[in-house]
Scaffold this motif. Structure first.
Motif, PDB file in Angstrom:
ATOM      1  N   ASP A  17       6.311   6.975 -11.833  1.00 22.68           N
ATOM      2  CA  ASP A  17       5.106   6.308 -11.442  1.00 22.68           C
ATOM      3  C   ASP A  17       5.388   4.810 -11.912  1.00 22.68           C
ATOM      4  O   ASP A  17       5.336   3.744 -11.015  1.00 22.68           O
ATOM      5  N   ALA A  18       5.818   4.800 -13.172  1.00 25.38           N
ATOM      6  CA  ALA A  18       6.288   3.472 -13.730  1.00 25.38           C
ATOM      7  C   ALA A  18       7.401   2.754 -12.989  1.00 25.38           C
ATOM      8  O   ALA A  18       7.150   1.641 -12.811  1.00 25.38           O
ATOM      9  N   ALA A  19       8.275   3.663 -12.456  1.00 25.10           N
ATOM     10  CA  ALA A  19       9.666   2.960 -11.915  1.00 25.10           C
ATOM     11  C   ALA A  19       9.266   2.509 -10.441  1.00 25.10           C
ATOM     12  O   ALA A  19       9.820   1.554 -10.076  1.00 25.10           O
ATOM     13  N   TYR A  20       8.689   3.486  -9.700  1.00 23.04           N
ATOM     14  CA  TYR A  20       8.395   3.185  -8.371  1.00 23.04           C
ATOM     15  C   TYR A  20       7.152   2.096  -8.268  1.00 23.04           C
ATOM     16  O   TYR A  20       7.323   1.452  -7.205  1.00 23.04           O
ATOM     17  N   ASP A  21       6.292   2.011  -9.124  1.00 18.98           N
ATOM     18  CA  ASP A  21       5.354   0.996  -9.202  1.00 18.98           C
ATOM     19  C   ASP A  21       6.071  -0.464  -9.144  1.00 18.98           C
ATOM     20  O   ASP A  21       5.827  -1.412  -8.488  1.00 18.98           O
ATOM     21  N   ALA A  22       7.212  -0.496 -10.021  1.00 16.15           N
ATOM     22  CA  ALA A  22       7.888  -1.526 -10.283  1.00 16.15           C
ATOM     23  C   ALA A  22       8.777  -1.966  -9.040  1.00 16.15           C
ATOM     24  O   ALA A  22       8.948  -3.117  -8.517  1.00 16.15           O
ATOM     25  N   LEU A  23       9.298  -0.855  -8.481  1.00 15.80           N
ATOM     26  CA  LEU A  23      10.235  -0.929  -7.299  1.00 15.80           C
ATOM     27  C   LEU A  23       9.401  -1.504  -6.022  1.00 15.80           C
ATOM     28  O   LEU A  23       9.721  -2.379  -5.442  1.00 15.80           O
ATOM     29  N   GLU A  24       8.335  -0.864  -6.025  1.00 11.47           N
ATOM     30  CA  GLU A  24       7.299  -1.090  -5.048  1.00 11.47           C
ATOM     31  C   GLU A  24       6.888  -2.629  -5.103  1.00 11.47           C
ATOM     32  O   GLU A  24       6.805  -3.607  -3.914  1.00 11.47           O
ATOM     33  N   THR A  25       6.522  -3.140  -6.356  1.00  6.64           N
ATOM     34  CA  THR A  25       6.292  -4.626  -6.471  1.00  6.64           C
ATOM     35  C   THR A  25       7.498  -5.553  -6.229  1.00  6.64           C
ATOM     36  O   THR A  25       7.425  -6.394  -5.470  1.00  6.64           O
ATOM     37  N   GLU A  26       8.805  -4.983  -6.434  1.00  5.70           N
ATOM     38  CA  GLU A  26      10.016  -5.679  -5.946  1.00  5.70           C
ATOM     39  C   GLU A  26      10.012  -5.796  -4.347  1.00  5.70           C
ATOM     40  O   GLU A  26      10.399  -7.053  -4.097  1.00  5.70           O
ATOM     41  N   LEU A  27      10.001  -4.891  -3.813  1.00 14.61           N
ATOM     42  CA  LEU A  27      10.351  -4.554  -2.405  1.00 14.61           C
ATOM     43  C   LEU A  27       9.091  -5.271  -1.384  1.00 14.61           C
ATOM     44  O   LEU A  27       9.452  -5.520  -0.338  1.00 14.61           O
ATOM     45  N   ALA A  28       7.844  -5.035  -2.047  1.00 14.90           N
ATOM     46  CA  ALA A  28       6.890  -5.585  -1.241  1.00 14.90           C
ATOM     47  C   ALA A  28       6.675  -6.786  -0.242  1.00 14.90           C
ATOM     48  O   ALA A  28       6.380  -6.959   0.803  1.00 14.90           O
ATOM     49  N   PRO A  29       7.488  -8.018  -1.000  1.00 14.18           N
ATOM     50  CA  PRO A  29       7.468  -9.180  -0.201  1.00 14.18           C
ATOM     51  C   PRO A  29       8.487  -8.970   1.042  1.00 14.18           C
ATOM     52  O   PRO A  29       8.131  -9.929   1.767  1.00 14.18           O
ATOM     53  N   ALA A  30       8.952  -8.037   1.201  1.00  9.74           N
ATOM     54  CA  ALA A  30       9.946  -7.883   2.272  1.00  9.74           C
ATOM     55  C   ALA A  30       9.319  -6.962   3.505  1.00  9.74           C
ATOM     56  O   ALA A  30       9.923  -6.968   4.651  1.00  9.74           O
ATOM     57  N   LEU A  31       8.137  -6.503   3.171  1.00 12.38           N
ATOM     58  CA  LEU A  31       7.465  -5.778   4.495  1.00 12.38           C
ATOM     59  C   LEU A  31       6.299  -6.716   4.806  1.00 12.38           C
ATOM     60  O   LEU A  31       5.989  -7.943   4.209  1.00 12.38           O
ATOM     61  N   PRO A  32       6.019  -6.439   6.195  1.00 10.20           N
ATOM     62  CA  PRO A  32       6.307  -5.522   7.036  1.00 10.20           C
ATOM     63  C   PRO A  32       7.784  -5.660   7.584  1.00 10.20           C
ATOM     64  O   PRO A  32       8.160  -6.909   7.819  1.00 10.20           O
ATOM     65  N   LEU A  33       8.680  -4.787   7.970  1.00 11.52           N
ATOM     66  CA  LEU A  33       9.784  -4.735   8.628  1.00 11.52           C
ATOM     67  C   LEU A  33       9.472  -4.341  10.096  1.00 11.52           C
ATOM     68  O   LEU A  33       9.175  -3.121  10.213  1.00 11.52           O
ATOM     69  N   THR A  34      10.028  -5.121  11.130  1.00 10.07           N
ATOM     70  CA  THR A  34      10.013  -4.628  12.332  1.00 10.07           C
ATOM     71  C   THR A  34      11.113  -4.222  12.976  1.00 10.07           C
ATOM     72  O   THR A  34      12.074  -5.311  12.914  1.00 10.07           O
ATOM     73  N   MET A  52       0.745  -1.156  -0.090  1.00  8.61           N
ATOM     74  CA  MET A  52      -0.062   0.054   0.039  1.00  8.61           C
ATOM     75  C   MET A  52       0.669   1.285  -0.028  1.00  8.61           C
ATOM     76  O   MET A  52       1.791   1.123   0.682  1.00  8.61           O
ATOM     77  N   THR A  53       0.458   2.457  -0.895  1.00  9.55           N
ATOM     78  CA  THR A  53       1.303   3.540  -0.692  1.00  9.55           C
ATOM     79  C   THR A  53       0.550   4.677  -0.142  1.00  9.55           C
ATOM     80  O   THR A  53      -0.661   4.853  -0.319  1.00  9.55           O
ATOM     81  N   ARG A  54       1.261   5.372   0.939  1.00  9.85           N
ATOM     82  CA  ARG A  54       0.722   6.479   1.591  1.00  9.85           C
ATOM     83  C   ARG A  54       1.349   7.763   0.924  1.00  9.85           C
ATOM     84  O   ARG A  54       2.362   7.935   0.909  1.00  9.85           O
ATOM     85  N   ARG A  72       5.086   8.320  -1.240  1.00 10.75           N
ATOM     86  CA  ARG A  72       5.762   9.041  -2.302  1.00 10.75           C
ATOM     87  C   ARG A  72       5.417  10.652  -2.241  1.00 10.75           C
ATOM     88  O   ARG A  72       4.620  10.953  -1.836  1.00 10.75           O
ATOM     89  N   TRP A  73       6.439  11.288  -3.003  1.00 12.27           N
ATOM     90  CA  TRP A  73       6.362  12.548  -3.281  1.00 12.27           C
ATOM     91  C   TRP A  73       7.221  12.711  -4.461  1.00 12.27           C
ATOM     92  O   TRP A  73       7.890  11.758  -4.936  1.00 12.27           O
ATOM     93  N   PRO A  74       7.259  13.954  -5.317  1.00 13.68           N
ATOM     94  CA  PRO A  74       7.800  14.025  -6.616  1.00 13.68           C
ATOM     95  C   PRO A  74       9.334  13.716  -6.210  1.00 13.68           C
ATOM     96  O   PRO A  74       9.860  14.099  -5.698  1.00 13.68           O
ATOM     97  N   GLY A  75       9.468  12.730  -7.152  1.00  8.95           N
ATOM     98  CA  GLY A  75      10.950  11.965  -7.274  1.00  8.95           C
ATOM     99  C   GLY A  75      11.475  11.053  -6.223  1.00  8.95           C
ATOM    100  O   GLY A  75      12.605  10.601  -6.329  1.00  8.95           O
ATOM    101  N   VAL A  76      10.697  10.824  -5.198  1.00 14.55           N
ATOM    102  CA  VAL A  76      11.017  10.207  -3.868  1.00 14.55           C
ATOM    103  C   VAL A  76       9.875   8.841  -3.641  1.00 14.55           C
ATOM    104  O   VAL A  76       8.924   9.028  -3.905  1.00 14.55           O
ATOM    105  N   LEU A  77      10.576   7.737  -3.200  1.00 14.17           N
ATOM    106  CA  LEU A  77       9.734   6.681  -2.676  1.00 14.17           C
ATOM    107  C   LEU A  77      10.439   6.442  -1.345  1.00 14.17           C
ATOM    108  O   LEU A  77      11.633   6.351  -1.150  1.00 14.17           O
ATOM    109  N   TYR A  78       9.523   6.318  -0.241  1.00 13.42           N
ATOM    110  CA  TYR A  78       9.988   6.152   0.795  1.00 13.42           C
ATOM    111  C   TYR A  78       9.026   5.146   1.715  1.00 13.42           C
ATOM    112  O   TYR A  78       8.185   4.653   1.253  1.00 13.42           O
ATOM    113  N   LEU A  79       9.352   4.797   3.134  1.00 12.79           N
ATOM    114  CA  LEU A  79       8.975   3.546   3.747  1.00 12.79           C
ATOM    115  C   LEU A  79       8.273   4.740   5.156  1.00 12.79           C
ATOM    116  O   LEU A  79       9.147   5.706   5.351  1.00 12.79           O
TER     117      LEU A  79
END
Length: 214
Positions: free
Chosen positions: A158-175, A1-3, A102-109
């Motif tokens: 949008d395209a780049a970070y959609d793909a990166l989120e898909t790649e990283l999502a299996p590692a979440l959640p991190l505690t 999920m993206t906030r 996300r905000w312009p140019g940035v993807l974060y947790l």
């Protein structure tokens, strides 16, 4: 999920300059950074090594408590003692990273809960009110975040970070257990570890360290 997060350009202390430039460029124009790192700047951060494999910035995974803090010329033995006492009065805590933002140019947790991070920032700025977060560029100050990537512009993110989120999502959640706060210093070329302070009386690894960029 993206906030979505309304606080753009804020990945200090390590990599904010790149993002600030991306977000303030017009149609190919160059800009002057709004708050450039100054040799002797310091910052207080929470290192999140569990997230290092997810980060694409080339910097350690971290959540910023206060940037900038005091100039390094003011970080003396008395300041170290005060920082140690302040952090010892706050218990260690756990952060969970389950959502992207996300905000312009940035993807974060998004680190959750925000409250222990904000409590530390509040205590620091109460004791040292001259240490204004982000040099006062933002009002209110940005919410806590852990930057994952900042290499895309608004046209491609949008395209780049959609793909990166898909790649990283299996590692979440991190505690992650947060037991120390790290003081880092900008030497004009890189951020370097200077000291670590334990939360709730946790033993520290204070003293100078190696470079923090990697």
């Amino acid at each position: 999920m993206t906030r979505e997060n309304p606080y753009a350009h804020t990945t200090a202390p390590y990599e904010h300059t790149t993002v600030q430039r991306q977000n303030r460029e017009g149609e190919g124009g160059q800009v002057t950074d709004g708050w450039p790192d100054i040799p002797g700047d310091t910052a207080l951060t929470l290192k999140i090594p569990e997230a290092d494999p997810l980060v694409r910035t080339g910097f350690p995974a971290h959540v910023t408590l206060l940037y900038p803090f005091l100039h390094t010329s003011r970080i003396d033995t008395s300041c170290h003692r005060e920082l140690a006492a302040l952090f010892a009065s706050h218990d260690a805590f756990t952060l969970t990273f389950a959502e992207f933002g996300r905000w312009p140019g940035v993807l974060y947790l998004d680190p959750w809960p925000h409250s222990p991070v904000l409590a530390l920032t509040k205590a620091l700025t109460h004791r040292w009110p001259e240490a204004v977060p982000y040099r006062g560029v933002f009002d209110p100050a940005p919410a806590p975040h852990l930057t994952l990537a900042h290499h895309e512009g608004p046209a491609t993110q949008d395209a780049a970070y959609d793909a990166l989120e898909t790649e990283l999502a299996p590692a979440l959640p991190l505690t992650c257990e947060v037991r120390r706060v790290h003081l880092i210093t900008w030497d004009g070329g890189r951020w370097r570890d200077r000291a670590a302070f334990g939360l709730g009386g946790e033993a520290t690894g204070g003293g100078a360290g190696g470079p923090t960029d990697r």
